[in-house]
Design a protein around this motif. Structure first.
Motif, PDB file in Angstrom:
ATOM      1  N   PHE A   1      -7.254   3.153   6.351  1.00  0.00           N
ATOM      2  CA  PHE A   1      -6.668   1.839   6.120  1.00  0.00           C
ATOM      3  C   PHE A   1      -5.283   1.944   5.489  1.00  0.00           C
ATOM      4  CE2 PHE A   1      -5.924  -2.087   3.787  1.00  0.00           C
ATOM      5  CZ  PHE A   1      -6.316  -3.062   4.693  1.00  0.00           C
ATOM      6  N   SER A   2      -5.115   2.878   4.573  1.00  0.00           N
ATOM      7  CA  SER A   2      -3.855   2.982   3.832  1.00  0.00           C
ATOM      8  C   SER A   2      -2.662   3.272   4.735  1.00  0.00           C
ATOM      9  CB  SER A   2      -3.959   4.069   2.765  1.00  0.00           C
ATOM     10  OG  SER A   2      -4.253   5.330   3.362  1.00  0.00           O
TER      11      SER A   2
ATOM     12  N   VAL B   1       0.849  -1.196   0.000  1.00  0.00           N
ATOM     13  CA  VAL B   1       0.000   0.000   0.000  1.00  0.00           C
ATOM     14  C   VAL B   1       0.884   1.246   0.000  1.00  0.00           C
ATOM     15  CG1 VAL B   1      -1.946   1.162   1.101  1.00  0.00           C
ATOM     16  CG2 VAL B   1      -1.683  -1.304   1.369  1.00  0.00           C
TER      17      VAL B   1
ATOM     18  N   TYR C   1      -6.620   1.570  -1.828  1.00  0.00           N
ATOM     19  CA  TYR C   1      -7.044   1.686  -0.431  1.00  0.00           C
ATOM     20  C   TYR C   1      -7.009   3.144   0.022  1.00  0.00           C
ATOM     21  CZ  TYR C   1      -6.021  -3.290  -0.724  1.00  0.00           C
ATOM     22  OH  TYR C   1      -5.990  -4.606  -1.113  1.00  0.00           O
TER      23      TYR C   1
ATOM     24  N   VAL D   1      -1.343  -4.860   3.542  1.00  0.00           N
ATOM     25  CA  VAL D   1      -2.519  -5.685   3.817  1.00  0.00           C
ATOM     26  C   VAL D   1      -2.065  -6.938   4.552  1.00  0.00           C
ATOM     27  CG1 VAL D   1      -4.318  -7.111   2.751  1.00  0.00           C
ATOM     28  CG2 VAL D   1      -3.836  -4.820   1.859  1.00  0.00           C
TER      29      VAL D   1
END
Length: 599
Positions: A432-433, A421, A428, A438
């Motif tokens: 979350f990023s 990421v 994303y 991930v």
């Protein structure tokens, strides 16, 4: 259903529940008369010996060399041929994922997997869609092409060890090799941990050979290294005997079996207990487990070709379990692949775990899951196909090497797109990023956690092990720089030595000095790692960039990229339509239901 159970019941001559599954090539799913008979080794993939009426040469249709469009410079690279799916539907709408139309990480600059000029929208079709994997670009027409640049593979690092960096001298590496050769004998009785143990020792065989040829190594030191290689090779060959050539009077009760119900190699313990060995008997994680076996087999076949010849049938079964080939299609490249085609392998499914549209693999087998199929350790998937390519390289099997490189390259591109990421991700969004990685990717979700926890060292570590020469290709250097603040925050806390070693080796791809400081004085590298391998990794980094990393600057840049707008929680389904605002009102003032309301 349980492999071997009465569900999807095999024919009457198949193994019944509780009985060992038949050997590939037995009367179950009976091959033609020229196939291997029960008790004989299966034919080697890529050999000239026909088995079950076909030749396993692993050639994917044809191979060509293409001039890539990169500013006029010639870049000849083999590629998978285009398969054109032709129906008389010129206005068919198809959607492409980001890795189909963009370049990620270490791909050739300026080369798109699907040229941007081929995208067109007609007949009033909206110009944007969104998905879990990011924006989807529409392609209208009866066919589209994708090309996969193939990455090179090698057993050793791309540069020789640079002795003396950060106090790691030649003697330190030689001493570590001597200690580690005996430190973790391959004695585990489950396929996953045994695989990690043998791959660890096989990696030391490779490292000993690389160090033997390094500048500054004396003749006596080179002689000692050759002797160490011979000893480790003998240890590996003896350890693998129980798995590849089991004896009736052996105390070893586990082993490998062929399951005729689903066409695969499973373990005795796994077929008896679906929860054993991480679900091996129900086809979980086969590429993780057998990737380690195949890597070890590649190293042994390279060091001892006679061993390779003697065990080619057993290794072929493992190769076919995770990397069975495509059908050989003759004639026009315009073959309609939606029509019935002959099987590429009569006993195994084509590349069992690979998702040809998403690019990456799925690790889950027959277990039902709420998020659909999923895969945690993307780097172990990469390692599996790296091993397939290396085995082809070691056995001079060019078609198998190319097939392995295709599987490897597709996995790499997809991992860089959907697991890594970077700050400029289209996939994303904040918050979350901010994790920069991930942990587990499912068909219906992406999580910042693993099966065993959500600590940052777990997220980043599980996506990097095992550290091999190909890890340097998998992780783009600029992306690793963006990881550094997350890794630094994790290392400020108490981290288990095994995970700390992995994080240090990740750091070293951006800044070898920083990585060496993390790894220094560690004693526990886990069942799949070793101090010698960590030292070799550090000494073969690009030390010209040592000390260049600016963690503070990367932290500031990450914070800016991951900042959420105060006025609106940005939602991708609104963004692709060019809408802004708290509730993403449309042009006529309607509030779209796709956008969440904030209290």
């Amino acid at each position: 259903a349980d492999p071997g159970s009465s569900q999807r019941k095999p024919k009457s001559n198949a193994s019944q529940p509780g009985e060992p599954a038949a050997d590939p090539g037995s009367s179950q799913r009976k091959p033609k008369s020229n196939a291997s008979q029960p008790g004989e080794p299966a034919a080697d993939p890529g050999s000239s010996q026909p088995t079950a009426g076909i030749v396993y040469d692993y050639t994917v249709l044809e191979w060509a060399t293409e001039e890539a469009d990169n500013g006029g410079q010639s870049r000849g690279r083999p590629r998978a041929p285009t398969q054109e799916f032709k129906r008389n539907t010129p206005n068919l709408l198809m959607l492409t994922l980001p890795h189909h139309y963009t370049v990620h990480g270490t791909s050739a600059a300026g080369v798109r997997n699907v040229p941007g000029s081929t995208f067109c929208v007609t007949h009033g079709v909206n110009a944007g869609y969104t998905s879990l994997k990011g924006p989807l670009k529409p392609r209208v027409g009866s066919n589209w092409k994708t090309r996969v640049p193939l990455y090179e593979v090698s057993f050793g690092a791309p540069r020789p060890p640079h002795f003396g960096e950060e106090g790691i001298g030649k003697e330190d590496l030689l001493d570590a090799l001597k200690r580690d050769a005996d430190a973790v004998p391959p004695t585990a009785t489950d396929s996953y941990n045994f695989g990690k143990e043998i791959a660890r020792l096989a990696q030391l065989v490779v490292i000993a050979g690389e160090v033997e040829a390094a500048p500054g190594v004396s003749p006596s030191e080179a002689s000692d290294l050759r002797l160490a290689q011979e000893t480790m090779v003998q240890t590996l060959e003896q350890a693998l005997e129980s798995w590849l050539e089991p004896k009736a009077d052996s105390s070893f009760t586990n082993g490998l079996l062929f399951d005729s119900t689903y066409g695969g190699v499973v373990t005795r313990d796994g077929i008896a207990d679906k929860q054993a060995e991480y679900g091996n008997g129900w086809y979980n994680d086969h590429h993780f487990h057998y990737g380690y076996f195949i890597y070890t087999a590649a190293v042994l076949a390279r060091a001892d070709p006679q061993w390779g010849d003697n065990n080619r049938g057993s290794i072929a079964a493992l190769l076919r379990d995770i990397a069975a080939g495509l059908p050989q299609i003759s004639g026009s490249m315009d073959t309609d692949l939606s029509a019935a085609q002959p099987a590429g392998d009569p006993l195994f499914p084509t590349a069992r775990h690979k998702d040809w549209f998403d690019g990456h693999s799925w690790a889950s087998g027959l277990f039902p899951q709420g998020n659909g199929k999923s895969q945690e350790s993307s780097s172990e998937a990469v390692n599996a196909y790296y091993a397939v390519a290396l085995y082809g390289l070691a056995t001079h099997n060019k078609p198998l090497e190319r097939w392995g490189r295709l599987l490897l390259s597709m996995e790499t591109e997809a991992v860089q797109a959907y697991y890594h990421v970077p700050r400029d991700t289209e996939v994303y969004e904040p918050p979350f990023s901010a994790h920069r990685m991930v942990g587990n990717l499912g068909a219906a979700d992406a999580t910042a956690s693993t099966w065993f926890g959500d600590k940052p060292e777990y997220l980043h570590g599980i996506q990097a092990l095992p550290v091999t020469p190909f890890t340097e290709t998998l992780f783009d250097k600029d992306y690793v720089k963006e990881e550094l603040p997350v890794l630094a925050d994790a290392l400020d806390m108490e981290v288990e030595p095994f995970w700390k070693a992995i994080l240090g080796q990740i750091q070293a791809m951006a800044d070898p000095k920083l990585g060496a400081e993390t790894v220094d004085a560690l004693a526990d590298f886990g069942p799949g790692g070793s101090q010698a391998a960590a030292f070799y990794w550090l000494l073969t980094r690009d030390w010209g960039s040592a000390g260049d990393a600016d963690v503070g600057a990367e932290r500031e840049a990450n914070a800016e990229a991951d900042e959420q707008p105060d006025a609106c929680l940005e939602v991708s389904s609104c963004r692709v339509l060019g809408l802004e605002g708290l509730c993403c009102p449309s042009g006529n003032g309607d509030v779209l239901g796709c956008c969440p309301m904030q209290n």
